[in-house]
Structure formats: C-alpha cells, structure tokens
Design an enzyme around this catalytic site. Structure first.
Site, PDB file in Angstrom:
ATOM      1  N   ASP A 264       9.795  -6.913  -3.725  1.00 28.02           N
ATOM      2  CA  ASP A 264       8.636  -7.380  -2.949  1.00 28.02           C
ATOM      3  C   ASP A 264       8.481  -8.890  -3.120  1.00 28.02           C
ATOM      4  O   ASP A 264       8.851  -9.441  -4.154  1.00 28.02           O
ATOM      5  CB  ASP A 264       7.355  -6.686  -3.447  1.00 28.02           C
ATOM      6  CG  ASP A 264       6.324  -6.524  -2.354  1.00 28.02           C
ATOM      7  OD1 ASP A 264       6.054  -5.393  -1.934  1.00 28.02           O
ATOM      8  OD2 ASP A 264       5.774  -7.557  -1.905  1.00 28.02           O
TER       9      ASP A 264
ATOM     10  N   GLY B 227       1.239  -7.440  -0.385  1.00 30.80           N
ATOM     11  CA  GLY B 227       1.011  -6.407  -1.402  1.00 30.80           C
ATOM     12  C   GLY B 227       0.483  -7.036  -2.671  1.00 30.80           C
ATOM     13  O   GLY B 227       0.075  -8.192  -2.678  1.00 30.80           O
TER      14      GLY B 227
ATOM     15  N   LEU C 121      10.537  -0.881   3.691  1.00 27.29           N
ATOM     16  CA  LEU C 121       9.114  -0.950   4.053  1.00 27.29           C
ATOM     17  C   LEU C 121       8.596  -2.380   4.130  1.00 27.29           C
ATOM     18  O   LEU C 121       7.446  -2.594   4.527  1.00 27.29           O
ATOM     19  CB  LEU C 121       8.276  -0.181   3.011  1.00 27.29           C
ATOM     20  CG  LEU C 121       8.011   1.306   3.251  1.00 27.29           C
ATOM     21  CD1 LEU C 121       9.295   2.101   3.344  1.00 27.29           C
ATOM     22  CD2 LEU C 121       7.125   1.869   2.137  1.00 27.29           C
TER      23      LEU C 121
ATOM     24  N   THR D 185      -2.090   4.854   8.712  1.00 27.84           N
ATOM     25  CA  THR D 185      -2.145   5.514   7.407  1.00 27.84           C
ATOM     26  C   THR D 185      -3.166   4.784   6.532  1.00 27.84           C
ATOM     27  O   THR D 185      -3.323   3.564   6.660  1.00 27.84           O
ATOM     28  CB  THR D 185      -0.744   5.465   6.764  1.00 27.84           C
ATOM     29  OG1 THR D 185       0.190   6.046   7.678  1.00 27.84           O
ATOM     30  CG2 THR D 185      -0.693   6.230   5.455  1.00 27.84           C
TER      31      THR D 185
ATOM     32  N   ARG E 202      27.560  -1.628   2.691  1.00 23.86           N
ATOM     33  CA  ARG E 202      28.434  -2.073   1.597  1.00 23.86           C
ATOM     34  C   ARG E 202      28.513  -1.043   0.472  1.00 23.86           C
ATOM     35  O   ARG E 202      29.567  -0.820  -0.099  1.00 23.86           O
ATOM     36  CB  ARG E 202      27.851  -3.384   1.074  1.00 23.86           C
ATOM     37  CG  ARG E 202      28.733  -4.140   0.160  1.00 23.86           C
ATOM     38  CD  ARG E 202      28.044  -5.463  -0.157  1.00 23.86           C
ATOM     39  NE  ARG E 202      28.728  -6.105  -1.250  1.00 23.86           N
ATOM     40  CZ  ARG E 202      28.898  -7.413  -1.333  1.00 23.86           C
ATOM     41  NH1 ARG E 202      28.424  -8.211  -0.426  1.00 23.86           N
ATOM     42  NH2 ARG E 202      29.520  -7.923  -2.371  1.00 23.86           N
TER      43      ARG E 202
ATOM     44  N   TYR F  27       4.962  -8.329  15.663  1.00 28.46           N
ATOM     45  CA  TYR F  27       5.119  -7.078  14.913  1.00 28.46           C
ATOM     46  C   TYR F  27       5.803  -6.025  15.775  1.00 28.46           C
ATOM     47  O   TYR F  27       6.816  -5.440  15.385  1.00 28.46           O
ATOM     48  CB  TYR F  27       3.734  -6.607  14.480  1.00 28.46           C
ATOM     49  CG  TYR F  27       3.700  -5.363  13.619  1.00 28.46           C
ATOM     50  CD1 TYR F  27       4.114  -5.406  12.288  1.00 28.46           C
ATOM     51  CD2 TYR F  27       3.225  -4.150  14.125  1.00 28.46           C
ATOM     52  CE1 TYR F  27       4.058  -4.269  11.484  1.00 28.46           C
ATOM     53  CE2 TYR F  27       3.163  -3.017  13.333  1.00 28.46           C
ATOM     54  CZ  TYR F  27       3.576  -3.078  12.014  1.00 28.46           C
ATOM     55  OH  TYR F  27       3.515  -1.953  11.224  1.00 28.46           O
TER      56      TYR F  27
ATOM     57  N   PHE G 125       0.827  -1.207   0.000  1.00 29.06           N
ATOM     58  CA  PHE G 125       0.000   0.000   0.000  1.00 29.06           C
ATOM     59  C   PHE G 125       0.867   1.266   0.000  1.00 29.06           C
ATOM     60  O   PHE G 125       0.847   2.051  -0.963  1.00 29.06           O
ATOM     61  CB  PHE G 125      -0.955  -0.078   1.210  1.00 29.06           C
ATOM     62  CG  PHE G 125      -1.440   1.238   1.716  1.00 29.06           C
ATOM     63  CD1 PHE G 125      -2.034   2.154   0.863  1.00 29.06           C
ATOM     64  CD2 PHE G 125      -1.312   1.563   3.070  1.00 29.06           C
ATOM     65  CE1 PHE G 125      -2.479   3.387   1.345  1.00 29.06           C
ATOM     66  CE2 PHE G 125      -1.758   2.779   3.547  1.00 29.06           C
ATOM     67  CZ  PHE G 125      -2.332   3.692   2.682  1.00 29.06           C
TER      68      PHE G 125
HETATM   69  P1  NAD Z   1       1.518  -3.609   3.146  1.00 26.48           P
HETATM   70  O1  NAD Z   1       1.281  -4.937   3.760  1.00 26.48           O
HETATM   71  O2  NAD Z   1       0.516  -3.087   2.182  1.00 26.48           O
HETATM   72  O3  NAD Z   1       2.938  -3.566   2.417  1.00 26.48           O
HETATM   73  C1  NAD Z   1       4.032  -4.308   2.862  1.00 26.48           C
HETATM   74  C2  NAD Z   1       4.723  -4.882   1.618  1.00 26.48           C
HETATM   75  O4  NAD Z   1       5.869  -5.628   2.031  1.00 26.48           O
HETATM   76  C3  NAD Z   1       3.828  -5.833   0.832  1.00 26.48           C
HETATM   77  O5  NAD Z   1       3.866  -5.522  -0.543  1.00 26.48           O
HETATM   78  C4  NAD Z   1       4.434  -7.205   1.101  1.00 26.48           C
HETATM   79  O6  NAD Z   1       4.207  -8.116   0.041  1.00 26.48           O
HETATM   80  C5  NAD Z   1       5.896  -6.867   1.307  1.00 26.48           C
HETATM   81  N1  NAD Z   1       6.602  -7.848   2.127  1.00 26.48           N
HETATM   82  C6  NAD Z   1       6.205  -8.380   3.306  1.00 26.48           C
HETATM   83  N2  NAD Z   1       7.126  -9.257   3.748  1.00 26.48           N
HETATM   84  C7  NAD Z   1       8.122  -9.257   2.840  1.00 26.48           C
HETATM   85  C8  NAD Z   1       9.341  -9.972   2.720  1.00 26.48           C
HETATM   86  N3  NAD Z   1       9.721 -10.863   3.650  1.00 26.48           N
HETATM   87  N4  NAD Z   1      10.125  -9.731   1.651  1.00 26.48           N
HETATM   88  C9  NAD Z   1       9.760  -8.858   0.692  1.00 26.48           C
HETATM   89  N5  NAD Z   1       8.594  -8.166   0.743  1.00 26.48           N
HETATM   90  C10 NAD Z   1       7.791  -8.363   1.805  1.00 26.48           C
HETATM   91  O7  NAD Z   1       1.704  -2.590   4.357  1.00 26.48           O
HETATM   92  P2  NAD Z   1       1.860  -1.006   4.338  1.00 26.48           P
HETATM   93  O8  NAD Z   1       0.706  -0.451   5.054  1.00 26.48           O
HETATM   94  O9  NAD Z   1       2.159  -0.524   2.988  1.00 26.48           O
HETATM   95  O10 NAD Z   1       3.132  -0.841   5.280  1.00 26.48           O
HETATM   96  C11 NAD Z   1       4.424  -0.602   4.755  1.00 26.48           C
HETATM   97  C12 NAD Z   1       5.409  -0.417   5.904  1.00 26.48           C
HETATM   98  O11 NAD Z   1       5.002   0.680   6.727  1.00 26.48           O
HETATM   99  C13 NAD Z   1       5.511  -1.642   6.816  1.00 26.48           C
HETATM  100  O12 NAD Z   1       6.851  -1.807   7.191  1.00 26.48           O
HETATM  101  C14 NAD Z   1       4.678  -1.242   8.013  1.00 26.48           C
HETATM  102  O13 NAD Z   1       5.118  -1.887   9.195  1.00 26.48           O
HETATM  103  C15 NAD Z   1       4.893   0.262   8.070  1.00 26.48           C
HETATM  104  N6  NAD Z   1       3.761   0.924   8.747  1.00 26.48           N
HETATM  105  C16 NAD Z   1       2.556   1.049   8.119  1.00 26.48           C
HETATM  106  C17 NAD Z   1       1.496   1.651   8.796  1.00 26.48           C
HETATM  107  C18 NAD Z   1       0.146   1.843   8.152  1.00 26.48           C
HETATM  108  O14 NAD Z   1      -0.768   2.364   8.812  1.00 26.48           O
HETATM  109  N7  NAD Z   1      -0.067   1.490   6.907  1.00 26.48           N
HETATM  110  C19 NAD Z   1       1.685   2.130  10.100  1.00 26.48           C
HETATM  111  C20 NAD Z   1       2.913   1.949  10.704  1.00 26.48           C
HETATM  112  C21 NAD Z   1       3.963   1.363  10.011  1.00 26.48           C
END
Ligand code: NAD
Ligand code: UDP
Length: 312
Positions: A32, A37, A72, A174, A105, A144, A12
């Site tokens: 990714d 996602g 992310l 968000t 690196r 988490y 997202f």
């Molecule tokens: P999301 O789940 O939509 O996106 C996370 C992405 O990471 C996905 O596309 C997923 O496929 C990929 N992913 C997960 N594990 C993976 C791995 N092992 N290797 C490669 N890719 C991997 O979540 P988001 O809302 O877009 O969040 C993105 C980041 O922001 C995250 O780190 C989350 O902890 C942080 N965050 C988000 C929020 C929020 O409200 N959306 C709040 C606090 C922190």
C-alpha cells in the site's frame, strides 16, 4: 500455505481481506502507499509472522514470488479520486499492467477489484454483467470509471494473448468498519454526521438509489471467486441487491444512532448515477451459491459501533 499479495491491503476492503486470508492459514503480503488507506487498519496484524507490510506504489513495478494477487489498490471514494484524477488513472492502468506482468512472470492467479461504476449512470436496471454501461468519458467520474474499464480490458487481453490466470469482480457499493471517517463516501459521512448531531448532507433530492453490501459478504465473494477453476474469469457482479434511496439511508442512520441531526439538501454532484442494483445471478451460479447474508440494519449497527470508537 499459499503466499498471497493484496495491493491496497491497508484500505477499507483490503484490510478485511488480509485478516480473513491470514485466518484461513495463508501468508499475506500487504502492499500500500497509504494514499487513501491507513496503517491503523492493519496494525493489529503486524505481530503475525505470516503477515508482511510493504510501502509501495503500484504504478512502479514490484517483484515477489506469490501464488495469488488481489489487485485492490485504487481510491474508491468519489471525493478522493476526483482530488487526484491523473494519479487515479495511473493507479488503475499502470497498476494493472505492473500486477499482470508480475502474475505472468510467477504464474500467479490475479483478481481485479473492478466496480459497478463501469456501468456508469445505467439505463438498464438491475445491472447484469452483459450490460456495457453508460459512462461519460470526459466527466468528473471518468478518471475512475474509464481507468477501471481500461483495467478490465487489460486483464482480458493479458488472458487472451498471454494466458494470464485472471478473475474480474465488479464490486457494488460496500461499507463496514475500517472506512476512513473523512473519506467522503455516503455511509461514513452520514454515520459521522449523525454521531456528532450535525446536519446530514444529501446531494440532490435523495431519490437516487444504491444497493449496499456489508464488507464480510464481499470478502467471502472475492475469495470464492479466486478459488474458482482457471476457465472462470468473470466479470462477476458482487453486491447486495437490496436497493434503497439515499434519503431512506439518511433516515435509517438517524434512527439507529438516536441522533438529533436534521437533513440538509445540497446540490447534486456531476454524473451521479440515479440508480444502482446488481443482478447477482451469475455470482450465485459460479460461486457455489454465494449470496449476501448481512442485512442493512445489522451491517449499519456494527459500522456505527466502529465509528463510535474513533469519532467524538
Ligand atoms: P480504499 O480507498 O479504502 O482502499 C484503497 C487502498 O489502495 C488504500 O489503502 C490506498 O492507500 C491504496 N492505494 C491507492 N492508490 C495506490 C497506489 N498507487 N499504490 C499502492 N496503493 C494504493 O478503498 P476500498 O473501498 O477499500 O476499495 C478497494 C478496491 O475495491 C478499489 O480498487 C476500489 O475501486 C474497489 N471497489 C470498492 C467499492 C466500495 O464500495 N468500497 C466499490 C467498487 C469497487
Ligand atoms: N451522497 C450524499 N451525501 C454524502 C455523500 C454521498 O448524498 O455526504 C450521495 C452521492 O451523491 C451518491 C450516493 O450518496 O448519490 C453514494 O455516494 P458514494 O460517494 O458513497 O458512492 P458512489 O456510489 O457515488 O460511488
């Protein structure tokens, strides 16, 4: 032109960040594993010759020459991360180590997407960066929360021990287009339920609060943080301080969608934080007067328009 790696770029937030970085004239590599996602989020970028897509898991080392890394990759929805708790911990911790090693690196700057969940169920309100949090280390959210807390520790220690060029941003809730309709978070759940005239599911009595920011405001804050001088490492809260109860959110979504949905109260989930609101004084000072600009009604309208296109 900078070369920028975005892990979790098909998620997202990552998809919005990739698009914005490309629009600003950068070369973007999106990494990714598509676990939470979707390729659909970035499919429109594939024609751009400065955009590259890599299917890879951050728990496995990855090598590439880049100038900046936005880390992310990690599921963010409680439903998603609780379905795969061990993988979530590995993603946070091994992903942080692999990306920090890569940053060292190649001499890249690296920004960690941390979270307001490091504050747990807070007894200080609103939450400033100096607050250490109140997290249950063995609870259902711990994969988490503790994963992200350990990642912050790794970032700070790589900085202190090895001079890694780090930035830590604590993201508060968000929302916006490109959330998955079934990912289980409150805004996507409520909008999809309202558009389908199904009952709106509130967990608990709805008195718990959150402070939601629209994704464009967050992306602006992330890029400003990456562009700060090396001595600014954070952590910095990025969020919208306008706080509301989950019941108020349900009522607003019903109104904005002109839905016939009723509200249904379900059992409260374990360790659910009762209140959450960012203190953004530090972000305002360090990020050139950054402030969230998009209010809840406007943000919800554009998110509702997005979901109207993808759900019946
Ligand atoms: P999301 O789940 O939509 O996106 C996370 C992405 O990471 C996905 O596309 C997923 O496929 C990929 N992913 C997960 N594990 C993976 C791995 N092992 N290797 C490669 N890719 C991997 O979540 P988001 O809302 O877009 O969040 C993105 C980041 O922001 C995250 O780190 C989350 O902890 C942080 N965050 C988000 C929020 C929020 O409200 N959306 C709040 C606090 C922190
Ligand atoms: N929530 C809810 N109904 C839902 C989804 C979530 O009442 O269908 C509540 C959840 O219990 C929490 C708040 O909404 O109190 C925010 O949940 P979300 O999963 O979006 O994010 P969190 O801030 O808990 O990580």
């Amino acid at each position: 032109m900078k070369k920028i790696l975005v892990t979790g770029g098909a998620g997202f937030i990552g998809s919005h960040l990739c698009e914005r970085l490309l629009n600003e004239g950068n070369e973007v590599i999106c990494l990714d594993n598509y676990s939470s996602g979707s390729k659909d989020n970035i499919i429109h970028l594939l024609d751009n010759p400065y955009f590259e897509l890599v299917r890879h898991d951050v728990t496995i080392p990855f090598f590439i020459e880049v100038d900046e890394i936005y880390n992310l990759a990690c599921p963010a929805s409680p439903v998603q991360y609780q379905n795969a708790p061990i993988k979530t911990i590995k993603t946070s911790i091994m992903g942080a180590i692999n990306m920090l090693d890569l940053a060292l690196r190649v001499g890249a700057k690296i920004l960690q997407a941390s979270t307001s969940e490091v504050y747990g169920d807070p007894d200080v309100h609103p939450q400033p960066e100096t607050y250490w949090g109140r997290v249950n280390p063995i609870g259902s959210r711990s994969c988490y929360d503790e994963g992200k807390r350990c990642a912050e520790s790794l970032f700070v220690n790589y900085h202190e021990q090895n001079n890694a060029r780090i930035k830590i941003v604590r993201i508060f809730n968000t929302y916006g287009p490109n959330m998955q309709p079934d990912d289980g978070r409150v805004i996507s759940n409520f909008i999809v339920q309202a558009l389908q005239d199904k009952p709106i599911t509130i967990y608990g009595n709805g008195n718990q609060t959150r402070s939601f920011q629209y994704v464009d405001d967050l992306v602006d804050g992330l890029i400003r943080m990456m562009n700060t001088p090396d001595e600014i490492i954070g952590p910095v809260n990025i969020g919208n301080p306008s706080e509301f109860t989950i019941l108020e959110l349900a009522q607003k979504v019903i109104k904005l969608t002109s839905s016939k949905s009723t509200i249904e109260f379900h059992e409260r989930t374990a360790d659910d934080p009762m209140q959450r609101k960012p203190d953004i004084t530090k972000a305002e000072e360090l990020l050139d007067g950054w402030q969230p600009k998009i209010n809840l009604d406007d943000g919800l309208r554009s998110t509702i328009d997005y979901f109207k296109k993808i759900v019946q």
